[in-house]
Design a protein around this motif. Sequence first.
Motif, short mmCIF file in Angstrom:
data_model
loop_
_atom_site.label_atom_id
_atom_site.label_comp_id
_atom_site.label_asym_id
_atom_site.label_seq_id
_atom_site.Cartn_x
_atom_site.Cartn_y
_atom_site.Cartn_z
N UNK A 45 29.60 3.21 51.56
CA UNK A 45 31.01 3.29 51.96
C UNK A 45 31.46 4.72 51.69
N UNK A 46 32.38 5.21 52.52
CA UNK A 46 32.90 6.55 52.27
C UNK A 46 34.37 6.62 52.61
N UNK A 47 35.00 7.62 52.04
CA UNK A 47 36.42 7.86 52.23
C UNK A 47 36.63 9.37 52.20
N UNK A 48 37.66 9.84 52.89
CA UNK A 48 37.99 11.25 52.91
C UNK A 48 39.47 11.39 52.59
N UNK A 49 39.77 12.24 51.63
CA UNK A 49 41.17 12.51 51.27
C UNK A 49 41.40 14.01 51.32
N UNK A 50 42.64 14.37 51.68
CA UNK A 50 43.03 15.76 51.76
C UNK A 50 44.21 15.97 50.82
N UNK A 51 44.07 16.96 49.94
CA UNK A 51 45.13 17.28 48.99
C UNK A 51 45.58 18.72 49.22
N UNK A 52 46.82 18.93 49.68
CA UNK A 52 47.31 20.31 49.81
C UNK A 52 47.39 20.96 48.43
N UNK A 53 46.95 22.21 48.32
CA UNK A 53 47.00 22.93 47.04
C UNK A 53 48.11 23.97 47.07
N UNK A 64 31.77 8.91 48.18
CA UNK A 64 30.68 8.02 48.60
C UNK A 64 30.50 6.95 47.54
N UNK A 65 30.31 5.72 47.99
CA UNK A 65 29.94 4.63 47.10
C UNK A 65 28.67 4.03 47.67
N UNK A 66 27.57 4.13 46.91
CA UNK A 66 26.28 3.62 47.33
C UNK A 66 25.93 2.46 46.41
N UNK A 67 25.75 1.28 47.00
CA UNK A 67 25.34 0.10 46.25
C UNK A 67 24.00 -0.35 46.77
N UNK A 68 23.02 -0.46 45.87
CA UNK A 68 21.69 -0.90 46.26
C UNK A 68 21.39 -2.20 45.51
N UNK A 69 21.09 -3.22 46.29
CA UNK A 69 20.76 -4.52 45.72
C UNK A 69 19.34 -4.90 46.13
N UNK A 70 18.74 -5.70 45.30
CA UNK A 70 17.48 -6.34 45.66
C UNK A 70 17.72 -7.81 45.40
N UNK A 71 17.71 -8.56 46.47
CA UNK A 71 18.11 -9.97 46.37
C UNK A 71 19.59 -10.03 46.04
N UNK A 72 19.94 -10.80 45.05
CA UNK A 72 21.34 -10.94 44.63
C UNK A 72 21.73 -9.96 43.53
N UNK A 73 20.74 -9.25 42.99
CA UNK A 73 20.99 -8.37 41.84
C UNK A 73 21.25 -6.94 42.29
#
Length: 181
Positions: A45-53, A64-73
């Motif tokens: 999953x990914x998301x993009x945010x912009x913050x004015x400085x 980025x959120x990376x989730x790796x499963x094998x079976x249910x675990x």
Amino acid sequence: MAEQQPQAEDHQVLLRTVYTKDLSYEAPNAPEIFREEWKPEVALQFDIKVNPLVENTYEVVLTLTVTVKTGEKTAYLVELQQAGILSVKGFQEQELAPLFFVYAPSILFPYARQTVTDLVVKGGFPQLVLQHIHFDQVYAQKVAEQQQTTQQQDNKTPAGKTSSSDTPKRAAPGVKASKLY
């Protein structure tokens, strides 16, 4: 006399820095997970945010959120915020959205991919190479969805009854819409 539009050569984008803003790694089922058959299922999953400085300078954060499963675990979970600071000059506000939601994440993603790969290997798991994300296609799809939503909202407004709060914004998503995904 009509006001002149900036020429293409007046457009400048400077990448000031690229950095890891936040990083988290979890292997909640280690060491048991190493004894099981390795049949990974990868979810990204990914998301993009912009913050004015400051004037004409923005922080763009690719999460980025990376989730790796094998079976249910769950084998491991990586959450990463890869950020960059961009300075822009000569762009109209409606021209900024593609810079922030296509150009910047396309630059940030290879750094994020390498960080994830290194972290996963250091965690004792087989190498994970994330496939390229076509941010231009994702952006075009989001813009089309927003236009469709706007048209649907226009069709629901009773004839002859409009107010400023009922009228959706038609401009392409830009700096003020800090979260597109």
